[in-house]
Design an enzyme around this catalytic site. Structure first.
Site, short mmCIF file in Angstrom:
data_model
loop_
_atom_site.label_atom_id
_atom_site.label_comp_id
_atom_site.label_asym_id
_atom_site.label_seq_id
_atom_site.Cartn_x
_atom_site.Cartn_y
_atom_site.Cartn_z
CG ASP A 187 -0.74 1.14 -4.10
OD1 ASP A 187 -0.03 2.03 -3.60
OD2 ASP A 187 -1.88 1.36 -4.56
NE ARG A 188 2.34 -7.12 1.22
CZ ARG A 188 2.30 -7.62 2.45
NH1 ARG A 188 1.92 -6.85 3.46
NH2 ARG A 188 2.65 -8.86 2.69
#
Length: 315
Positions: free
Chosen positions: A144-145
């Site tokens: 995930d970012r």
């Protein structure tokens, strides 16, 4: 400035390109083309495979003939991506391990691994431009970012396929660390709850626990208890989207500063005390079988300064 791919031409798919999605193949082959334009020319039938229209999910087969139409794009020289010395140094400082087959990085929180959702260039696109001498670079898995930590990039298509097979067979072992709200009970060791990916107006991907979802299993161990928080070690047995974050929210121990699955009122103290706004979830290590060296490789990524500072000063 106008850039042109001036004539129709054909590409024959080799072993190194088979089983890729057509949109990903075109993005890697024509790096100057914006991804939204690639999607458009596929959708409108300008891209043909074996003289037939396809959708962007089509997976290439050995021997496929891909028709590429003439394409004209407008580019603003002032908007050219500037991959300068500073960015090169940043990426070099992320390297945990590198050989002829893998590039393994310690991804910082806040950096997307690939383009999409309004992001024109993610880590993999930047790396392909920074490293033209690497003929092939692709993500083995995603983070995930907002999650930091170990990220594996394959340098050969055959290596990517091998690692994907290891992932499917659950032979790759990942460990995460997270700071959660609440004092974790000693008896809580695992959770098995099915996860279903849905969508909403505000967030494109929302994952929730649902009987209709896919089996999802996560194991936990306590690393350190604080007055109102706990640092835990996490081993995801399955690899679902947002699995760790959703499971922890369901258990009422949300990750600190999780903007999507957290609880804002609980985040207030740490957010303001340390003046931070990053998810305190880190992919700490990964263990996999190196298909060329014929041995297991364990890669560990250290916590960044922000995460370590929070832990050092918590009571």
């Amino acid at each position: 400035m106008t850039n042109q791919f001036s004539s129709t031409h054909f590409l024959n798919i080799t072993e190194n390109s088979e089983k890729q999605r057509i949109d990903n193949f075109l993005r890697k082959t024509f790096k100057r083309l914006p991804f939204n334009l690639i999607c458009k020319i596929i959708r409108t039938g300008q891209i043909r495979i074996n003289k037939k229209r396809i959708n962007q999910n089509y997976k290439l087969k050995l021997g496929d003939s891909v028709r590429i139409p003439p394409i004209t794009i407008q580019s603003d020289s002032n908007k050219k991506i500037k991959l300068n010395t500073r960015l090169s140094i940043i990426f070099n400082n992320m390297i945990l391990y590198e050989d002829n087959y893998f590039l393994i990085l310690n991804k910082p929180s806040g950096m997307s691994v690939h383009s999409g959702s309004g992001i024109n260039y993610g880590m993999i696109e930047n790396l392909r431009i920074l490293r033209p001498y690497n003929r092939y670079l692709d993500l083995v898995h995603r983070l995930d970012r907002d999650t930091s930590g170990v990220l594996i990039i394959a340098k050969k298509r055959s290596i990517l396929r091998n690692l994907h097979e290891q992932l499917r067979e659950k032979k790759i072992k990942k460990k995460y660390v997270a700071l959660v709200h609440g004092v974790w009970p000693d008896i809580l060791k695992s959770i098995s709850k099915p996860l279903l990916k849905t969508s909403s107006r505000k967030n494109k991907n929302i994952v929730k626990i649902d009987p209709k979802g896919k089996e999802s299993i996560t194991h936990f161990n306590i690393k350190k208890k604080y007055t109102k928080n706990t640092l835990i070690s996490i081993t995801p047995i399955t690899g679902r989207t947002h699995q760790i974050r959703v499971h922890l929210l369901h258990l009422n121990y949300p990750i600190v500063l999780d903007a999507k699955y957290g609880i804002k009122k609980l985040d207030y103290f740490i957010k303001n005390k340390f003046n931070i706004n990053r998810l305190l979830l880190h992919a700490e290590s990964i263990n996999f079988f190196h298909p060329k060296r014929k041995k297991n490789i364990l890669i560990t990524a250290p916590l960044d300064y922000v995460f370590k500072t929070v832990l050092k000063n918590l009571i």
